[in-house]
Design a protein around this motif. Structure first.
Motif, PDB file in Angstrom:
ATOM      1  N   LYS A 148       0.840  -1.216   0.000  1.00 48.10           N
ATOM      2  CA  LYS A 148       0.000   0.000   0.000  1.00 48.10           C
ATOM      3  C   LYS A 148       0.872   1.263   0.000  1.00 48.10           C
ATOM      4  O   LYS A 148       0.664   2.160  -0.821  1.00 48.10           O
ATOM      5  CB  LYS A 148      -0.911   0.032   1.245  1.00 48.10           C
ATOM      6  CG  LYS A 148      -1.794  -1.184   1.431  1.00 48.10           C
ATOM      7  CD  LYS A 148      -2.735  -1.015   2.597  1.00 48.10           C
ATOM      8  CE  LYS A 148      -2.077  -0.884   3.950  1.00 48.10           C
ATOM      9  NZ  LYS A 148      -1.402  -2.091   4.440  1.00 48.10           N
ATOM     10  N   THR A 149       1.829   1.297   0.914  1.00 48.76           N
ATOM     11  CA  THR A 149       2.688   2.489   0.994  1.00 48.76           C
ATOM     12  C   THR A 149       3.542   2.614  -0.265  1.00 48.76           C
ATOM     13  O   THR A 149       3.769   3.721  -0.764  1.00 48.76           O
ATOM     14  CB  THR A 149       3.558   2.409   2.270  1.00 48.76           C
ATOM     15  OG1 THR A 149       2.666   2.454   3.394  1.00 48.76           O
ATOM     16  CG2 THR A 149       4.521   3.561   2.372  1.00 48.76           C
ATOM     17  N   SER A 168      -5.267   4.554   2.426  1.00 50.62           N
ATOM     18  CA  SER A 168      -4.860   3.183   2.704  1.00 50.62           C
ATOM     19  C   SER A 168      -5.135   2.898   4.167  1.00 50.62           C
ATOM     20  O   SER A 168      -5.058   3.807   5.003  1.00 50.62           O
ATOM     21  CB  SER A 168      -3.373   3.003   2.414  1.00 50.62           C
ATOM     22  OG  SER A 168      -2.606   3.515   3.461  1.00 50.62           O
ATOM     23  N   ASP A 193      -2.235   8.049   3.843  1.00 50.50           N
ATOM     24  CA  ASP A 193      -1.632   6.745   4.140  1.00 50.50           C
ATOM     25  C   ASP A 193      -1.858   6.447   5.623  1.00 50.50           C
ATOM     26  O   ASP A 193      -1.237   7.072   6.479  1.00 50.50           O
ATOM     27  CB  ASP A 193      -0.133   6.781   3.808  1.00 50.50           C
ATOM     28  CG  ASP A 193       0.457   5.391   3.676  1.00 50.50           C
ATOM     29  OD1 ASP A 193      -0.250   4.407   3.982  1.00 50.50           O
ATOM     30  OD2 ASP A 193       1.626   5.279   3.261  1.00 50.50           O
ATOM     31  N   GLU A 194      -2.732   5.509   5.897  1.00 51.95           N
ATOM     32  CA  GLU A 194      -3.101   5.136   7.267  1.00 51.95           C
ATOM     33  C   GLU A 194      -3.485   6.380   8.085  1.00 51.95           C
ATOM     34  O   GLU A 194      -2.841   6.694   9.100  1.00 51.95           O
ATOM     35  CB  GLU A 194      -1.946   4.384   7.958  1.00 51.95           C
ATOM     36  CG  GLU A 194      -1.491   3.124   7.255  1.00 51.95           C
ATOM     37  CD  GLU A 194      -2.395   1.925   7.534  1.00 51.95           C
ATOM     38  OE1 GLU A 194      -3.389   2.095   8.249  1.00 51.95           O
ATOM     39  OE2 GLU A 194      -2.108   0.851   6.988  1.00 51.95           O
ATOM     40  N   LEU A 204       1.422   4.277  -2.821  1.00 49.43           N
ATOM     41  CA  LEU A 204       1.266   5.714  -2.560  1.00 49.43           C
ATOM     42  C   LEU A 204       2.560   6.474  -2.871  1.00 49.43           C
ATOM     43  O   LEU A 204       2.520   7.575  -3.412  1.00 49.43           O
ATOM     44  CB  LEU A 204       0.849   5.928  -1.107  1.00 49.43           C
ATOM     45  CG  LEU A 204      -0.658   5.750  -0.912  1.00 49.43           C
ATOM     46  CD1 LEU A 204      -1.003   5.456   0.525  1.00 49.43           C
ATOM     47  CD2 LEU A 204      -1.393   7.002  -1.366  1.00 49.43           C
ATOM     48  N   GLU A 253       2.585   7.978   5.767  1.00 50.34           N
ATOM     49  CA  GLU A 253       2.392   7.091   6.914  1.00 50.34           C
ATOM     50  C   GLU A 253       3.317   7.539   8.040  1.00 50.34           C
ATOM     51  O   GLU A 253       4.480   7.887   7.780  1.00 50.34           O
ATOM     52  CB  GLU A 253       2.735   5.654   6.499  1.00 50.34           C
ATOM     53  CG  GLU A 253       2.456   4.632   7.560  1.00 50.34           C
ATOM     54  CD  GLU A 253       2.912   3.229   7.147  1.00 50.34           C
ATOM     55  OE1 GLU A 253       3.771   3.126   6.258  1.00 50.34           O
ATOM     56  OE2 GLU A 253       2.406   2.264   7.731  1.00 50.34           O
TER      57      GLU A 253
END
Lengths: 268, 328
Positions: free
Chosen positions: B49-50, B195, B164-165, B53, B88
């Motif tokens: 996911k990261t 995410s 991100d998160e 991004l 994140e």
């Protein structure tokens, strides 16, 4: 260019808040205490020594800032991940590098500027309080403007050191950069010896390599005119101009190299 | 025009100094996100996911494939002017105050000084940073930094925001505030791409989701369709049900499970067929009264776990297979 300016101002703000400018206090204490001590111990020679020591201090303090801030300039942003949010903003990576560079140069300029004012203030005071007999033995006036030529070249030299530190900072750790940058600075001060190496060794191959290195490595010895100005010898303005042009061209290439490497990096 | 589009976006990393071994962090990700959507990008830790991004922010470069935002290649400065990004576990310049940080970023977007101050102040209010805004960020807790991170991602009124998160490190109140903020962004037409591995957030917020497992897109689609596809029966709660009526329904296979709730109330599990209306009519004819009827379907969590375990079985890791460590 506005982005570059904002990044540069932020670097300067970081230096101020991280108390980098405290070095100025150390510089002032060192200069004033040394002047006082030398005034007690020597007769006639003190002015030359103080001038020399002052210029050397400006150079060394500037060098310490250029190296120790410069080597962490990009590395710290990447390591702490503050670069993620910044690079997502409307800017190119080249602007980021240029902004970082200009910020550190701004810090150095302000540092050297304040040190220069303090330096001239101490020299003016010593000249004013000296007896006429001692004053006649000095090769130049205590506040000889020719010393500004030496300071101008120190500034260009520091700008070049900053560019080199920044260059290493774009791809290596601070530890490695802290070895390489002063190493290169040191070699650059003995650059003339490389040119003459061929005559000493007698080996054409070694002479070619040495000559190649002479042209590729930065010639830091060219920026050092401290001895001349302290002894009252004239340094032609054309020399200062050409040497500055050499330094600025070299540093432009180094910053370009740093930007090129940085543009290709992945920030894992 | 899609807000975000990726085509076979792939990223390999190498690990190890003496014997570098490549591993696949993202495997040919093809994805479209429409404008105005709240899109959930889900997956367990290390799913990629990261990495995705970072590719969209051009913090890393793809090994192959391509990505576009608002119809232009990622990294385009004009596009960056129109997007926001929360990394994140964000970290910002700790010698700046929250106000100064936001004003700094607003300056990079080209806003005039008065506008920078106004935007910073409004956003800090919106994310719940009060008088602390004048403290240096080194004194901020993780949750407060996360709020500042969300605020800086919105400093330019972005058309698309990448989070991100975003709920990471927040307390329940903070999570609720960020949820409301995301819904407000959606209401004003902003595309939100976030995410998360917190599935409740995605269930509450997303119009569509994609599930990423070991760098590979397991599934993507509308959440309602995914869940509807997984309906596996009905839960019927009735009162006044006699034991005889229950046994009869069981014998016919119309009730597959029953849990007494007390006072002659039962929670019954019905199969998909026959239709629940018919079974309910039969039970009501025998004196039962309807309390509630709900579809029995997988939660996103069940769906997620099944895909993760299924994908892990189907895709054993290889030297160039998925499953390498996600870069921190």
């Amino acid at each position: 260019m506005k982005v570059v300016r904002h990044i540069a101002v932020n670097v300067f703000k970081e230096s101020v808040r991280d108390k980098v400018l405290y070095n100025l206090v150390v510089f002032a204490v060192l200069l004033i205490s040394t002047s006082y001590l030398l005034g007690q111990l020597t007769a006639g020679q003190d002015m030359k020594i103080i001038k020399d020591l002052g210029l050397a201090s400006i150079s060394i303090f500037g060098l310490l800032i250029a190296v120790f801030i410069g080597i962490g300039l990009v590395w710290k942003e990447v390591e702490k991940r503050s670069i993620y949010a910044l690079l997502s903003k409307p800017m190119g990576r080249g602007e980021f590098i240029l902004g970082k560079y200009c910020g550190l140069v701004l810090t150095l300029l302000i540092n050297v500027g304040i040190m220069t004012i303090a330096y001239y203030a101490v020299l003016a005071y010593l000249g004013w309080t000296a007896d006429p007999a001692t004053r006649t033995s000095w090769p130049a006036s205590p506040t000889d403007p020719a010393m500004l030529e030496a300071i101008a070249l120190i500034i260009v030299e520091l700008m070049l050191v900053t560019a080199i530190a920044l260059f290493f900072s774009t791809f290596s750790s601070p530890f490695l950069s802290a070895m390489l940058t002063p190493g290169l600075w040191d070699i650059g001060h003995f650059n003339d010896d490389l040119r003459n190496l061929g005559a000493v060794t007698g080996s054409p191959a070694a002479a070619s390599v040495a000559r190649g290195l002479y042209y590729v490595l930065p010639n830091f010895s060219a920026f050092d005119v401290k001895a001349q100005v302290v002894h009252g010898q004239a340094v032609p303005l054309s020399y200062v101009g050409l040497t500055s042009l050499y330094g600025l061209t070299y540093l432009a290439l180094v910053v370009l190299g740093a930007a090129t490497i940085f543009a290709r990096r992945d920030f894992k | 025009m899609d807000a975000i589009r990726t085509e076979a976006l792939t990223k390999h990393y190498t690990s190890g100094f003496w014997r570098p071994r490549p591993y696949l962090a993202l495997d040919a990700l093809t994805l479209q996100v429409g404008q105005g959507e709240v899109f959930g990008f889900l997956g367990p830790n290390g799913a990629g996911k990261t990495t995705t991004l970072k590719l969209l922010m051009q913090l890393i470069y793809p090994t192959s494939g391509r990505a576009e935002i608002l119809g232009k290649p990622v990294g385009d400065v004009g596009v960056k002017q129109r997007i926001g990004y929360l990394p994140e576990q964000p970290y910002f310049y700790d010698y700046l105050t929250a106000e100064e940080l936001l004003e700094y970023f607003a300056a990079i977007f080209g806003y005039a000084p008065a506008e920078r101050r106004a935007r910073a102040s409004k956003l800090l209010d919106e994310v719940g940073i009060g008088a602390e805004r004048r403290l240096q960020l080194r004194k901020f807790s993780k949750g407060m930094l996360q709020r500042v991170g969300v605020a800086q991602a919105l400093i330019n009124d972005p058309e698309i925001v990448f989070l991100d998160e975003p709920m990471s490190g927040l307390d329940p109140l903070g999570r609720r505030e960020i949820r409301h903020l995301i819904l407000r962004l959606r209401d004003r037409g902003c595309t939100v791409f976030f995410s998360s591995h917190v599935l409740g957030d995605a269930e509450a917020l997303c119009s569509r989701v994609a599930i990423l497992v070991n760098g590979h897109l397991a599934t993507a689609g509308r959440l309602s369709e995914m869940l509807a596809f997984q309906v596996r029966g009905w839960e019927l709660v009735v009162s006044g049900l006699t034991e005889a009526a229950l046994q009869k329904a069981r014998a016919l296979g119309h009730v597959t499970g029953a849990a007494p709730l007390g006072e002659s109330r039962y929670a019954l599990e019905l199969p998909l067929t026959p239709p629940p209306e018919r079974i309910l009519a039969e039970l009501m004819a025998q004196g039962a009264r309807l309390v509630s009827l709900n579809p029995l379907r997988d939660t996103l969590e069940d769906f997620f776990v099944r895909h993760v375990s299924g994908d892990a079985r189907a895709r054993p890791s290889t030297s160039l297979g998925a499953g390498g460590p996600e870069p921190s």
